[in-house]
Structure formats: C-alpha cells, structure tokens
Design a protein around this motif. Structure first.
Motif, PDB file in Angstrom:
ATOM      1  N   GLN A  27      23.168  13.968  -3.983  1.00 16.75           N
ATOM      2  CA  GLN A  27      23.124  13.989  -5.436  1.00 16.75           C
ATOM      3  C   GLN A  27      22.169  12.941  -5.969  1.00 16.75           C
ATOM      4  O   GLN A  27      21.658  12.116  -5.236  1.00 16.75           O
ATOM      5  N   PHE A  28      21.976  12.977  -7.273  1.00 16.29           N
ATOM      6  CA  PHE A  28      21.225  11.912  -7.923  1.00 16.29           C
ATOM      7  C   PHE A  28      21.866  11.598  -9.265  1.00 16.29           C
ATOM      8  O   PHE A  28      22.604  12.411  -9.829  1.00 16.29           O
ATOM      9  N   LYS A  29      21.580  10.392  -9.711  1.00 20.27           N
ATOM     10  CA  LYS A  29      22.015   9.958 -11.034  1.00 20.27           C
ATOM     11  C   LYS A  29      20.811   9.390 -11.768  1.00 20.27           C
ATOM     12  O   LYS A  29      19.954   8.754 -11.158  1.00 20.27           O
ATOM     13  N   VAL A  30      20.775   9.633 -13.055  1.00 18.27           N
ATOM     14  CA  VAL A  30      19.728   9.059 -13.886  1.00 18.27           C
ATOM     15  C   VAL A  30      20.221   7.706 -14.373  1.00 18.27           C
ATOM     16  O   VAL A  30      21.271   7.613 -15.014  1.00 18.27           O
ATOM     17  N   LEU A  31      19.480   6.680 -14.018  1.00 18.95           N
ATOM     18  CA  LEU A  31      19.798   5.308 -14.431  1.00 18.95           C
ATOM     19  C   LEU A  31      18.562   4.738 -15.123  1.00 18.95           C
ATOM     20  O   LEU A  31      17.565   4.433 -14.457  1.00 18.95           O
ATOM     21  N   GLY A  32      18.627   4.646 -16.440  1.00 18.52           N
ATOM     22  CA  GLY A  32      17.465   4.153 -17.192  1.00 18.52           C
ATOM     23  C   GLY A  32      16.269   5.061 -16.966  1.00 18.52           C
ATOM     24  O   GLY A  32      16.348   6.270 -17.165  1.00 18.52           O
ATOM     25  N   ASN A  33      15.158   4.463 -16.519  1.00 19.08           N
ATOM     26  CA  ASN A  33      13.923   5.213 -16.269  1.00 19.08           C
ATOM     27  C   ASN A  33      13.829   5.728 -14.835  1.00 19.08           C
ATOM     28  O   ASN A  33      12.747   6.098 -14.389  1.00 19.08           O
ATOM     29  N   TRP A  34      14.937   5.710 -14.114  1.00 22.62           N
ATOM     30  CA  TRP A  34      14.939   6.120 -12.712  1.00 22.62           C
ATOM     31  C   TRP A  34      15.820   7.333 -12.477  1.00 22.62           C
ATOM     32  O   TRP A  34      16.822   7.549 -13.147  1.00 22.62           O
ATOM     33  N   GLU A  35      15.444   8.073 -11.472  1.00 16.10           N
ATOM     34  CA  GLU A  35      16.277   9.121 -10.903  1.00 16.10           C
ATOM     35  C   GLU A  35      16.637   8.594  -9.508  1.00 16.10           C
ATOM     36  O   GLU A  35      15.768   8.466  -8.649  1.00 16.10           O
ATOM     37  N   VAL A  36      17.899   8.238  -9.301  1.00 14.71           N
ATOM     38  CA  VAL A  36      18.329   7.612  -8.055  1.00 14.71           C
ATOM     39  C   VAL A  36      19.052   8.655  -7.210  1.00 14.71           C
ATOM     40  O   VAL A  36      20.116   9.130  -7.573  1.00 14.71           O
ATOM     41  N   ALA A  71      10.717   7.324 -10.242  1.00 20.11           N
ATOM     42  CA  ALA A  71      10.447   7.144 -11.673  1.00 20.11           C
ATOM     43  C   ALA A  71      10.610   8.482 -12.377  1.00 20.11           C
ATOM     44  O   ALA A  71      10.278   9.530 -11.825  1.00 20.11           O
ATOM     45  N   LYS A  72      11.140   8.439 -13.589  1.00 19.93           N
ATOM     46  CA  LYS A  72      11.238   9.654 -14.403  1.00 19.93           C
ATOM     47  C   LYS A  72       9.920   9.813 -15.162  1.00 19.93           C
ATOM     48  O   LYS A  72       9.889   9.860 -16.375  1.00 19.93           O
ATOM     49  N   ASP A  73       8.827   9.913 -14.404  1.00 20.44           N
ATOM     50  CA  ASP A  73       7.505   9.962 -15.017  1.00 20.44           C
ATOM     51  C   ASP A  73       6.857  11.337 -14.921  1.00 20.44           C
ATOM     52  O   ASP A  73       5.662  11.478 -15.074  1.00 20.44           O
TER      53      ASP A  73
END
Length: 146
Positions: A27-36, A71-73
């Motif tokens: 899975q992943f979680k969005v944390l701030g400007n990141w997709e972890v 990065a969510k770029d």
C-alpha cells in the motif's frame, strides 16, 4: 538484478494483497508532498541469492520492511530521505528498525528487518525526514511463521 527485485516486490505485493489477514499489501499513504509506499512480509519470500545481494537475513521468523518515498510531482521521483522507526507488538514490546538505503538507478528503497513470532501483530511508526519536512508513517501488520 534490479528488474528481478522489482518483479519480486510485485509478486509479493500481489500475494500480500490477496492474503486474508494482511493489512499492508504494498500500500501507500500520502504524507504531505510524498507518496510513501510500504510493504512488510516474511524474508523467506525472497530467494537466497537476492537476499544475499541486499544483505537480508532470511529466516522463518524474520520480516522484511520495504519503504519507498516518491514525490507527488507527477513524475513520482524517488526521494532520498532520513528514515527511522519502531515496531511494537500488541504487548507494547518494541524493536527499533534500522533501515538500509538501496539505490538502483532511479529507484530508492529503504529496507529493515524485524524478528517476530507466529501470529504476532506489529504496529509500525516510521519517521521520514527530508530537510525541514517530516512525516510519520503508521501501519499495522500480522505475521505468520512459514
């Protein structure tokens, strides 16, 4: 080797997603400007030669935790971060997670290992920092001995 490792992670991710009692199937979680992205699975899922190449100890009671920060770029560029964490079982007994960075081309992974007993449930708290940006990834996973 990288292609093999990515294919292995895809296989493990699909296996974990289909397992009835797992919570984190790649899975992943969005944390701030990141997709972890995160996954935790038994180290025996990895072939011995791959484990050796990455310094992973295989064992019936050893898990591997793999985290990647993107990065969510739009391009989802892999991020180099400082990462540390702890895993606690339901009794509150904790193990510090010592992450090792693996860089393969454009990909960056952070690997750590955890000792567990059959049917142990662990709550993970992973601190991720890059410059002044810091976030905490939390997830839970149940492990089984092969």
């Amino acid at each position: 080797m990288r292609i093999f490792f990515v294919m292995l992670l895809s296989l493990v991710t699909s296996m974990a997603a289909n397992a009835a009692n797992t919570e984190s199937g790649g899975q992943f979680k969005v944390l701030g400007n990141w997709e972890v992205h995160y996954i935790a699975f038994p180290s025996t899922f990895i072939q011995p030669n791959v484990a050796k190449a990455y310094g992973v100890v295989r064992g019936d009671n050893k898990a591997l935790i793999n985290i990647s920060v993107l990065a969510k770029d739009g391009v989802k560029t892999a991020q180099q971060v400082q990462i540390s964490g702890v895993a606690k079982n339901l009794l509150g007994n904790g193990q510090n997670l010592e992450f090792k960075q693996v860089v393969e081309g454009d990909a960056i992974y952070y690997l750590a290992q955890l000792n567990y007993y059959n049917e142990d449930v662990y709550r993970f708290e992973v601190k991720i920092q890059q410059g002044t940006q810091q976030h905490v990834l939390q997830f839970q996973q149940k492990f089984y001995v092969d």
